[in-house]
Design a protein around this motif. Structure first.
Motif, mmCIF file in Angstrom:
data_model
loop_
_atom_site.group_PDB
_atom_site.id
_atom_site.type_symbol
_atom_site.label_atom_id
_atom_site.label_comp_id
_atom_site.label_asym_id
_atom_site.label_seq_id
_atom_site.Cartn_x
_atom_site.Cartn_y
_atom_site.Cartn_z
ATOM 1 N N ILE A 1 -2.209 3.298 5.213
ATOM 2 C CA ILE A 1 -2.247 2.612 6.306
ATOM 3 C C ILE A 1 -2.258 3.518 7.454
ATOM 4 C CG2 ILE A 1 -1.192 0.388 5.515
ATOM 5 C CD1 ILE A 1 1.323 1.843 6.483
ATOM 6 N N ASP A 2 -2.744 2.824 8.662
ATOM 7 C CA ASP A 2 -2.599 3.665 9.765
ATOM 8 C C ASP A 2 -1.596 3.486 10.495
ATOM 9 O OD1 ASP A 2 -3.346 4.646 12.396
ATOM 10 O OD2 ASP A 2 -4.973 3.109 13.042
ATOM 11 N N VAL B 1 4.231 -6.897 11.156
ATOM 12 C CA VAL B 1 3.652 -6.413 9.830
ATOM 13 C C VAL B 1 4.130 -7.531 8.906
ATOM 14 C CG1 VAL B 1 3.656 -4.706 8.087
ATOM 15 C CG2 VAL B 1 3.219 -3.975 10.316
ATOM 16 N N PRO C 1 7.904 -0.060 16.878
ATOM 17 C CA PRO C 1 6.478 0.089 16.281
ATOM 18 C C PRO C 1 6.438 0.759 14.821
ATOM 19 C CG PRO C 1 6.698 0.984 18.439
ATOM 20 C CD PRO C 1 8.149 0.708 18.083
ATOM 21 N N ILE C 2 5.580 0.777 13.949
ATOM 22 C CA ILE C 2 5.670 1.306 12.869
ATOM 23 C C ILE C 2 5.551 2.679 12.750
ATOM 24 C CG2 ILE C 2 5.146 -0.637 11.422
ATOM 25 C CD1 ILE C 2 2.213 0.574 11.329
ATOM 26 N N ASN D 1 7.060 4.573 14.739
ATOM 27 C CA ASN D 1 8.283 5.324 15.030
ATOM 28 C C ASN D 1 9.249 5.102 13.769
ATOM 29 O OD1 ASN D 1 7.267 5.576 17.304
ATOM 30 N ND2 ASN D 1 8.767 4.261 18.702
ATOM 31 N N PRO E 1 0.783 -1.440 -0.095
ATOM 32 C CA PRO E 1 0.015 0.030 -0.088
ATOM 33 C C PRO E 1 0.937 1.490 -0.029
ATOM 34 C CG PRO E 1 0.004 -0.876 2.237
ATOM 35 C CD PRO E 1 0.828 -1.818 1.222
ATOM 36 N N GLN F 1 -0.246 4.805 13.144
ATOM 37 C CA GLN F 1 -0.494 4.599 14.644
ATOM 38 C C GLN F 1 -0.778 3.668 15.180
ATOM 39 O OE1 GLN F 1 0.941 7.137 16.786
ATOM 40 N NE2 GLN F 1 1.606 8.211 14.556
ATOM 41 N N PHE F 2 -1.074 2.352 14.269
ATOM 42 C CA PHE F 2 -1.545 1.160 14.862
ATOM 43 C C PHE F 2 -0.450 0.413 15.630
ATOM 44 C CE2 PHE F 2 -3.140 -2.941 14.583
ATOM 45 C CZ PHE F 2 -4.680 -2.905 14.303
ATOM 46 N N PRO F 3 -0.757 -0.065 16.790
ATOM 47 C CA PRO F 3 0.297 -0.465 17.808
ATOM 48 C C PRO F 3 0.882 -1.841 17.272
ATOM 49 C CG PRO F 3 -1.902 -0.858 18.750
ATOM 50 C CD PRO F 3 -2.383 0.092 17.539
ATOM 51 N N ILE F 4 1.584 -1.885 16.119
ATOM 52 C CA ILE F 4 2.335 -3.132 15.640
ATOM 53 C C ILE F 4 3.664 -2.865 15.383
ATOM 54 C CG2 ILE F 4 1.517 -2.280 13.400
ATOM 55 C CD1 ILE F 4 0.539 -5.405 12.984
#
Lengths: 290, 254
Positions: free
Chosen positions: B92-93, B103, B142-143, B145, B87, B95-98
């Motif tokens: 994409i979000d 991913v 985290p994405i 950062n 994408p 701020q999603f905690p991942i």
């Protein structure tokens, strides 16, 4: 309550436990909180707060009809909860009205129908306990239903934990690698309806949406890991339920309102003091002192 | 007339149409790509680029036409993890905690059991993929950062971990740093040698000339399609962009 009796923390906590109804309320509310807290991380990340509000209000006529017909109230609530979502989807697709407007008008319509039904069907329905919850007066059959639904939702969420996370994060990728996005969408909606049903016993229809979004929002401010977010969300939901029930017992306050207020205070605390995402960014402050 | 062997094409889209509730987003679009080809997808915003991607991945249903992926249906391509979609950063979000690791692991979900428990081979695939995009130092970051370029590389790694033979990239070069751009272009050459087929959308005309063997110009339907050297002409580009002259498009910024 004599003031001196809760001057010691010990008696503050143990005295209420001598009452059967309090033990039951604390256990049931913790169970309900775990279910709602678990689901809450998905709803906040998916941006379904308004959807949660809609579903939880829409179950009202279902509850009333089920009571009047002597059916399990969860069945009626579930049918109307899912029905409202289907209707929202249908109106959105067939008209030019924007989605948030459709959501607003459908759920208020359902809610109003519920209130009218209550006034017409003269039965032993306690409007107050539906609207504001009655964890202290929960009946045995309600206890059984609540346990059944809660266990069901927790099992479903546990099995599809990772798929639901992927669905919230990147549905397009999920679809591309052959994961059934349609199924996950309705799974999440089903869990939402069921969680609203059990949640309304703790805090009532009007406030149940708080059970579904506040714990997740609090957890979101405190972590960058999804698994931690789920755990924090569940814990904060349970802790607020316990605080709410104790406070309402000692100070003779509305229980549902107390539980939600406790959640709101925990959220505000995180909002101000969360290490990384709080207003005061404590992590940076500590780093500066070192 | 020779018979066409559809197995030869990685992507074979024939006269496809997509409409959203009666609003036509794409009509009579054709595309044929062979293994190892890189094709640029060029068009204005709203010209149907994303819709084209969505049709190929099966994210939207086509109302007319036919799509074959490696000679088979879109559904079986989904089951076989044939297509990977990368994408654009806005899609994409962030701020999603991942984390980066999680991913990239999502690239393996399709071939895992229902609980999505990673096997040894999945862990290895994820490790290798992350190494290829040079993010080994950021496994648990985290994405949120990451920089735009690092985030783009994370999603490329997910596509690599998926072991897809077709890559669809939405604006792979937008908002990335020079280092990422260089890494992506090196990866493209590797992918080509591995026989992967790439379809990428871009606003940047220079990238089309640099990377794409073929170019597909669209504006709700195909304006022109063919070898970049032949088709990517100022006239065609002007038509694609609704009469705006290429001088403007090739201005000092691009």
């Amino acid at each position: 309550m004599e003031l001196c009796s809760f001057l010691t923390l010990d008696s503050f906590i143990t005295d209420p436990l001598t009452h059967d109804f309090m033990r039951k309320a604390l256990l049931m509310s913790s169970l309900v909180a775990s279910v709602c807290g678990f689901l809450s991380s998905y709803l906040t990340l998916k941006g379904w707060a308004l959807m949660g509000d809609a579903v939880s209000h829409s179950v009202m006529p279902g509850v009333v009809v089920a009571y009047a017909l002597g059916l399990p109230f969860s069945l009626g609530a579930f049918i109307f909860g899912v029905g409202s979502v289907a209707l929202i989807g249908f109106i959105k697709q067939k008209s030019r009205v924007k989605e948030d407007t459709v959501i607003g008008l459908v759920f208020t319509g359902f809610f109003a129908l519920g209130i009218v039904l209550v006034s017409k069907i003269k039965s032993n329905i306690d409007l107050h306990s539906i609207l504001f919850g009655s964890p202290l007066g929960i009946s045995l059959s309600d206890v059984k239903q609540t346990i059944f639904i809660s266990v069901l939702v927790v099992i479903l969420l546990s099995i599809f934990r990772k798929d639901l996370m992927l669905y919230c994060f990147d549905p397009r990728h999920a679809k591309t690698v052959g994961i059934n996005v349609f199924f996950l969408h309705y799974l999440l909606l089903t869990c939402l309806s069921l969680a609203a049903v059990v949640g309304l016993q703790s805090v009532g229809i009007i406030l149940v949406v708080a059970m579904l979004i506040t714990p997740g929002a609090t957890a979101y401010l405190l972590t960058d890991k999804f698994d931690n977010m789920t755990v924090i969300s569940i814990l904060s939901a349970i802790i607020s339920s316990l605080i709410g029930i104790y406070v309402s017992f000692w100070f003779d306050l509305e229980t549902g309102g107390s539980i939600v207020l406790a959640q709101t205070f925990i959220f505000l605390f995180a909002f101000l003091f969360a290490p990384r995402y709080g207003i005061f960014k404590l992590k940076k402050l500590f780093a500066a002192y070192k | 007339m020779e018979t066409i062997n559809y197995q030869n094409f990685r992507i074979d889209a024939e006269n496809i149409c997509v409409d959203y509730n009666g609003k036509v987003a794409l009509y009579d679009a054709n595309l044929r790509l062979k293994p190892g080809q890189i094709c640029g997808l060029v068009g204005m915003n709203g010209a149907g680029k994303t819709t084209f991607f969505n049709a190929l991945t099966g994210f939207v249903n086509i109302s007319k036409g036919k799509i074959r992926i490696n000679g088979e249906s879109v559904r079986s391509a989904q089951k076989d993890q044939t297509i990977a979609y990368v994408p654009q950063n806005e899609g994409i979000d962030s701020q999603f905690p991942i984390s980066v690791w999680d991913v990239v692991m999502m690239g393996r979900y399709g071939s895992m059991n229902i609980f999505r428990c990673p096997r040894e081979s999945d862990v290895q695939a994820v490790k290798d993929a992350i190494e290829r995009v040079d993010l080994t130092d950021h496994l648990s970051t985290p994405i949120g950062n990451l920089s735009g370029g690092q985030r783009k590389r994370t999603f490329l790694a997910r596509a690599i971990a998926q072991r897809a033979s077709i890559l669809l990239l939405d604006e792979p070069f937008s908002g990335v740093d020079i280092r990422t751009e260089k890494l992506i272009s090196e990866l493209f050459i590797q992918f080509k040698n591995e026989g992967k087929t790439i379809l990428l959308s871009t606003h940047d005309m220079i990238h089309v000339r640099e990377f794409c063997d073929l170019v597909l110009l669209i504006n709700k339907t195909v304006v022109a399609y063919g070898e970049t050297s032949e088709v990517f002409t100022p006239e065609n580009i002007t038509t694609t962009f609704g009469g705006i002259s290429p001088d403007f498009l090739f201005g000092p910024e691009s």
